[in-house]
Design a protein around this motif. Structure first.
Motif, PDB file in Angstrom:
ATOM      1  N   GLN A   1       5.949 -67.416 -18.689  1.00  0.00           N
ATOM      2  CA  GLN A   1       5.357 -67.875 -17.437  1.00  0.00           C
ATOM      3  C   GLN A   1       4.103 -67.075 -17.160  1.00  0.00           C
ATOM      4  O   GLN A   1       4.120 -65.840 -17.254  1.00  0.00           O
ATOM      5  CB  GLN A   1       6.363 -67.673 -16.310  1.00  0.00           C
ATOM      6  N   LYS A   2       3.030 -67.756 -16.890  1.00  0.00           N
ATOM      7  CA  LYS A   2       1.763 -67.102 -16.664  1.00  0.00           C
ATOM      8  C   LYS A   2       1.698 -66.600 -15.214  1.00  0.00           C
ATOM      9  O   LYS A   2       2.030 -67.331 -14.282  1.00  0.00           O
ATOM     10  CB  LYS A   2       0.640 -68.108 -16.910  1.00  0.00           C
ATOM     11  N   ILE A   3       1.319 -65.339 -15.037  1.00  0.00           N
ATOM     12  CA  ILE A   3       1.180 -64.773 -13.694  1.00  0.00           C
ATOM     13  C   ILE A   3      -0.308 -64.812 -13.337  1.00  0.00           C
ATOM     14  O   ILE A   3      -1.123 -64.173 -14.004  1.00  0.00           O
ATOM     15  CB  ILE A   3       1.722 -63.336 -13.624  1.00  0.00           C
ATOM     16  N   THR A   4      -0.643 -65.552 -12.317  1.00  0.00           N
ATOM     17  CA  THR A   4      -2.053 -65.679 -11.914  1.00  0.00           C
ATOM     18  C   THR A   4      -2.389 -64.734 -10.762  1.00  0.00           C
ATOM     19  O   THR A   4      -3.505 -64.226 -10.686  1.00  0.00           O
ATOM     20  CB  THR A   4      -2.372 -67.129 -11.484  1.00  0.00           C
ATOM     21  N   LYS A   5      -1.416 -64.482  -9.920  1.00  0.00           N
ATOM     22  CA  LYS A   5      -1.665 -63.599  -8.785  1.00  0.00           C
ATOM     23  C   LYS A   5      -1.268 -62.172  -9.164  1.00  0.00           C
ATOM     24  O   LYS A   5      -0.124 -61.877  -9.457  1.00  0.00           O
ATOM     25  CB  LYS A   5      -0.869 -64.051  -7.560  1.00  0.00           C
ATOM     26  N   THR A   6      -2.205 -61.255  -9.161  1.00  0.00           N
ATOM     27  CA  THR A   6      -1.938 -59.866  -9.519  1.00  0.00           C
ATOM     28  C   THR A   6      -1.181 -59.127  -8.429  1.00  0.00           C
ATOM     29  O   THR A   6      -0.578 -58.083  -8.687  1.00  0.00           O
ATOM     30  CB  THR A   6      -3.267 -59.134  -9.800  1.00  0.00           C
ATOM     31  N   SER A   7      -1.185 -59.639  -7.255  1.00  0.00           N
ATOM     32  CA  SER A   7      -0.461 -58.984  -6.155  1.00  0.00           C
ATOM     33  C   SER A   7       1.041 -59.009  -6.401  1.00  0.00           C
ATOM     34  O   SER A   7       1.776 -58.112  -5.953  1.00  0.00           O
ATOM     35  CB  SER A   7      -0.805 -59.628  -4.811  1.00  0.00           C
ATOM     36  N   LYS A   8       1.499 -60.029  -7.130  1.00  0.00           N
ATOM     37  CA  LYS A   8       2.931 -60.116  -7.457  1.00  0.00           C
ATOM     38  C   LYS A   8       3.357 -58.955  -8.350  1.00  0.00           C
ATOM     39  O   LYS A   8       4.470 -58.436  -8.232  1.00  0.00           O
ATOM     40  CB  LYS A   8       3.237 -61.440  -8.146  1.00  0.00           C
ATOM     41  N   ILE A   9       2.469 -58.551  -9.253  1.00  0.00           N
ATOM     42  CA  ILE A   9       2.776 -57.452 -10.193  1.00  0.00           C
ATOM     43  C   ILE A   9       2.973 -56.159  -9.416  1.00  0.00           C
ATOM     44  O   ILE A   9       3.854 -55.355  -9.727  1.00  0.00           O
ATOM     45  CB  ILE A   9       1.665 -57.311 -11.246  1.00  0.00           C
ATOM     46  N   LYS A  10       2.188 -55.961  -8.402  1.00  0.00           N
ATOM     47  CA  LYS A  10       2.281 -54.733  -7.594  1.00  0.00           C
ATOM     48  C   LYS A  10       3.593 -54.656  -6.834  1.00  0.00           C
ATOM     49  O   LYS A  10       4.127 -53.583  -6.578  1.00  0.00           O
ATOM     50  CB  LYS A  10       1.102 -54.658  -6.625  1.00  0.00           C
TER      51      LYS A  10
ATOM     52  N   GLN B   1      11.532 -55.202 -13.782  1.00  0.00           N
ATOM     53  CA  GLN B   1      10.760 -56.423 -13.966  1.00  0.00           C
ATOM     54  C   GLN B   1       9.463 -56.139 -14.717  1.00  0.00           C
ATOM     55  O   GLN B   1       9.031 -56.936 -15.550  1.00  0.00           O
ATOM     56  CB  GLN B   1      10.458 -57.072 -12.614  1.00  0.00           C
ATOM     57  N   LEU B   2       8.868 -54.998 -14.455  1.00  0.00           N
ATOM     58  CA  LEU B   2       7.608 -54.634 -15.139  1.00  0.00           C
ATOM     59  C   LEU B   2       7.826 -54.423 -16.638  1.00  0.00           C
ATOM     60  O   LEU B   2       6.933 -54.697 -17.432  1.00  0.00           O
ATOM     61  CB  LEU B   2       7.007 -53.382 -14.504  1.00  0.00           C
ATOM     62  N   LYS B   3       9.018 -53.938 -17.013  1.00  0.00           N
ATOM     63  CA  LYS B   3       9.315 -53.717 -18.438  1.00  0.00           C
ATOM     64  C   LYS B   3       9.371 -55.022 -19.208  1.00  0.00           C
ATOM     65  O   LYS B   3       9.064 -55.076 -20.382  1.00  0.00           O
ATOM     66  CB  LYS B   3      10.637 -52.960 -18.604  1.00  0.00           C
ATOM     67  N   SER B   4       9.780 -56.074 -18.548  1.00  0.00           N
ATOM     68  CA  SER B   4       9.909 -57.369 -19.235  1.00  0.00           C
ATOM     69  C   SER B   4       8.562 -58.093 -19.366  1.00  0.00           C
ATOM     70  O   SER B   4       8.461 -59.088 -20.057  1.00  0.00           O
ATOM     71  CB  SER B   4      10.914 -58.244 -18.516  1.00  0.00           C
ATOM     72  N   ILE B   5       7.532 -57.615 -18.663  1.00  0.00           N
ATOM     73  CA  ILE B   5       6.215 -58.269 -18.709  1.00  0.00           C
ATOM     74  C   ILE B   5       5.497 -57.876 -19.992  1.00  0.00           C
ATOM     75  O   ILE B   5       5.476 -56.706 -20.381  1.00  0.00           O
ATOM     76  CB  ILE B   5       5.363 -57.886 -17.473  1.00  0.00           C
ATOM     77  N   ILE B   6       4.930 -58.875 -20.673  1.00  0.00           N
ATOM     78  CA  ILE B   6       4.165 -58.633 -21.902  1.00  0.00           C
ATOM     79  C   ILE B   6       2.749 -59.091 -21.664  1.00  0.00           C
ATOM     80  O   ILE B   6       2.512 -60.211 -21.203  1.00  0.00           O
ATOM     81  CB  ILE B   6       4.761 -59.397 -23.105  1.00  0.00           C
ATOM     82  N   LYS B   7       1.795 -58.232 -21.983  1.00  0.00           N
ATOM     83  CA  LYS B   7       0.392 -58.572 -21.793  1.00  0.00           C
ATOM     84  C   LYS B   7      -0.086 -59.329 -23.026  1.00  0.00           C
ATOM     85  O   LYS B   7       0.172 -58.920 -24.154  1.00  0.00           O
ATOM     86  CB  LYS B   7      -0.431 -57.316 -21.599  1.00  0.00           C
ATOM     87  N   MET B   8      -0.790 -60.443 -22.816  1.00  0.00           N
ATOM     88  CA  MET B   8      -1.268 -61.238 -23.937  1.00  0.00           C
ATOM     89  C   MET B   8      -2.766 -61.229 -24.024  1.00  0.00           C
ATOM     90  O   MET B   8      -3.492 -60.999 -23.196  1.00  0.00           O
ATOM     91  CB  MET B   8      -0.770 -62.672 -23.827  1.00  0.00           C
TER      92      MET B   8
END
Length: 161
Positions: A139-148, A154-161
């Motif tokens: 799933q593509k994250i478009t809003k960076t505020s969600k990451i914060k 949850q951050l560990k499961s995120i992969i930067k592409m």
């Protein structure tokens, strides 16, 4: 075989050969008839009595019976040392170098084969991971505020592409 037959058979032979043939014929007939063989002094072999070549020695004062009596250096038998010629040494050196070169070549081949195998395994692993990433659903994250706002899990499961 009787003595007469032995004499007739040995007409062509020399005297010493005829004697040995006759003796063997006597021995074989004696064995056949169960008689014991007479032992001559010539058959006895080396004698083990006191009349041997070396002198009889008593027990040494030191008690070291295993030690041989000392000899003068002039009476000792000298043995020439084994040595090789210069040409032989050089030839041996050349053969050693060729053998060493062949060994090194074989070792290099083994190292190259192992290195190629390691590289092939690493490439295969890389390809597997890449294929896994391509086939995965994300799933593509478009809003960076969600990451914060995300937790550490949850951050560990995120992969930067």
């Amino acid at each position: 075989m009787t003595l007469k037959n032995a004499a007739e058979a040995t007409k062509d032979l020399t005297a010493s050969e005829a004697i040995t043939k006759a003796e063997t014929a006597k021995e074989s007939s004696a064995i056949l008839h169960g008689q014991k063989r007479k032992r001559n002094d010539t058959d006895a072999g080396p004698s083990t009595g006191a009349a041997s070549d070396s002198q009889v020695r008593g027990k040494p004062a030191s008690g070291r019976t295993w030690k041989e009596p000392a000899q003068r250096s002039s009476t000792r038998v000298s043995v020439k040392q084994l040595h090789t010629t210069w040409g032989q040494k050089m030839q041996a050196k050349i053969t050693r170098k060729t053998i060493q070169a062949k060994q090194n070549a074989l070792l290099d081949e083994k190292k190259k084969a192992k290195q190629a195998e390691r590289q092939r395994i690493a490439d295969r692993q890389k390809q597997r991971e890449e294929n896994e990433r391509k086939s995965s659903v994300y799933q593509k994250i478009t809003k960076t505020s969600k990451i914060k706002k995300m937790s550490k899990k949850q951050l560990k499961s995120i992969i930067k592409m």
